[in-house]
Write an enzyme that holds these catalytic residues in place. Structure first.
Site, PDB file in Angstrom:
ATOM      1  N   HIS A  89       0.845  -1.197   0.000  1.00 45.71           N
ATOM      2  CA  HIS A  89       0.000   0.000   0.000  1.00 45.71           C
ATOM      3  C   HIS A  89       0.884   1.252   0.000  1.00 45.71           C
ATOM      4  O   HIS A  89       0.676   2.184  -0.794  1.00 45.71           O
ATOM      5  CB  HIS A  89      -0.897  -0.013   1.248  1.00 45.71           C
ATOM      6  CG  HIS A  89      -1.731   1.219   1.416  1.00 45.71           C
ATOM      7  ND1 HIS A  89      -3.081   1.248   1.126  1.00 45.71           N
ATOM      8  CD2 HIS A  89      -1.418   2.477   1.842  1.00 45.71           C
ATOM      9  CE1 HIS A  89      -3.551   2.459   1.353  1.00 45.71           C
ATOM     10  NE2 HIS A  89      -2.564   3.222   1.796  1.00 45.71           N
ATOM     11  N   GLU A  90       1.886   1.259   0.882  1.00 45.62           N
ATOM     12  CA  GLU A  90       2.774   2.421   0.968  1.00 45.62           C
ATOM     13  C   GLU A  90       3.692   2.537  -0.246  1.00 45.62           C
ATOM     14  O   GLU A  90       3.909   3.631  -0.773  1.00 45.62           O
ATOM     15  CB  GLU A  90       3.608   2.352   2.252  1.00 45.62           C
ATOM     16  CG  GLU A  90       2.814   2.597   3.521  1.00 45.62           C
ATOM     17  CD  GLU A  90       2.166   3.976   3.553  1.00 45.62           C
ATOM     18  OE1 GLU A  90       2.723   4.906   2.942  1.00 45.62           O
ATOM     19  OE2 GLU A  90       1.102   4.111   4.173  1.00 45.62           O
ATOM     20  N   HIS A 130       2.182   4.241  -3.237  1.00 43.77           N
ATOM     21  CA  HIS A 130       2.218   5.709  -3.198  1.00 43.77           C
ATOM     22  C   HIS A 130       3.532   6.218  -3.786  1.00 43.77           C
ATOM     23  O   HIS A 130       3.552   7.151  -4.593  1.00 43.77           O
ATOM     24  CB  HIS A 130       2.103   6.204  -1.748  1.00 43.77           C
ATOM     25  CG  HIS A 130       0.768   6.007  -1.114  1.00 43.77           C
ATOM     26  ND1 HIS A 130      -0.417   6.320  -1.746  1.00 43.77           N
ATOM     27  CD2 HIS A 130       0.425   5.546   0.119  1.00 43.77           C
ATOM     28  CE1 HIS A 130      -1.424   6.054  -0.931  1.00 43.77           C
ATOM     29  NE2 HIS A 130      -0.943   5.579   0.199  1.00 43.77           N
TER      30      HIS A 130
END
Length: 216
Positions: A24-25, A28
């Protein structure tokens, strides 16, 4: 997974949780780099190695306590990937795209876990397929929860950053000032059961669709 011991639950949960939070990170950072900001890349934060992203509280303690307490769901976070929005080519628009990348990564991982369950059913080897199927079911649940919570339009959640990117400037600025209070708002939603009411239906729909894809 009620029949499993705590040790077995942890063994089944560790990979889905780490991948869900870490990727998820990283998503980004990948999208930020694509849009002009290489801050995360320069700091070595685009690695999929969970060690680079583990937050002692959000990646270890909170998920661990939820498992111990048999809360019925898992939630957590990793160290945020640094993004310098001023380095993006179109900061306001690109901020929304960078924020959206995290939840989309969770949706992608949920689909991958569903396909792994289907593979586990096809393999039909108890020592391999049963753990893989259990891991896949937990992977689907964790990623759906992370995706939906992060899409809530409250800064600093991803949904809040998407909203700031989409709102006209005169509304985006005052809305972004909610960020220091975002976590308190989220806690209030949790303790008043409003979060369950808000996310219950989309969670059930997505879970049903993905289990159908998995062949369950």
């Amino acid at each position: 997974m009620e029949q499993l011991t705590l040790v077995q639950i942890i063994a089944v949960a560790i990979l889905p949780v780490l991948f869900a939070i870490t990727l998820h990170e990283v998503a980004h950072g990948w999208v930020a780099q694509w849009l002009g900001d290489d801050t995360a890349a320069r700091l070595g934060r685009l690695s999929v190695n969970p060690i680079h992203h583990i937050d002692p509280l959000g990646t270890v303690l909170i998920p661990g306590l939820l498992l111990l307490l048999k809360a019925g769901f898992l939630f957590g976070w990793a160290k945020p990937v640094p993004v310098d929005f001023n380095r993006l080519r179109h900061p306001k628009r690109d901020m929304a795209l960078v924020a959206l990348a995290g939840p989309l990564a969770n949706l992608f991982m949920a689909i991958v876990w569903a396909l792994l369950i289907r593979l586990a059913i096809l393999i039909d080897l108890p020592y391999a397929s049963v753990p893989l199927a259990l891991m896949g079911q937990l992977g689907i649940s964790v990623n759906i929860v992370l995706m939906l919570i992060n899409l809530i339009p409250i800064p600093p959640l991803d949904g809040g950053r998407v909203a700031v990117g989409l709102l006209p400037y005169q509304l985006a600025v005052p809305f972004s000032r909610l960020e220091p209070y975002g976590f308190l708002i989220l806690l209030a939603l949790m303790f008043t059961n409003s979060l369950s009411l808000l996310l219950g239906l989309p969670m059930r729909v997505l879970h049903g669709l993905l289990l159908g894809l998995a062949g369950l």
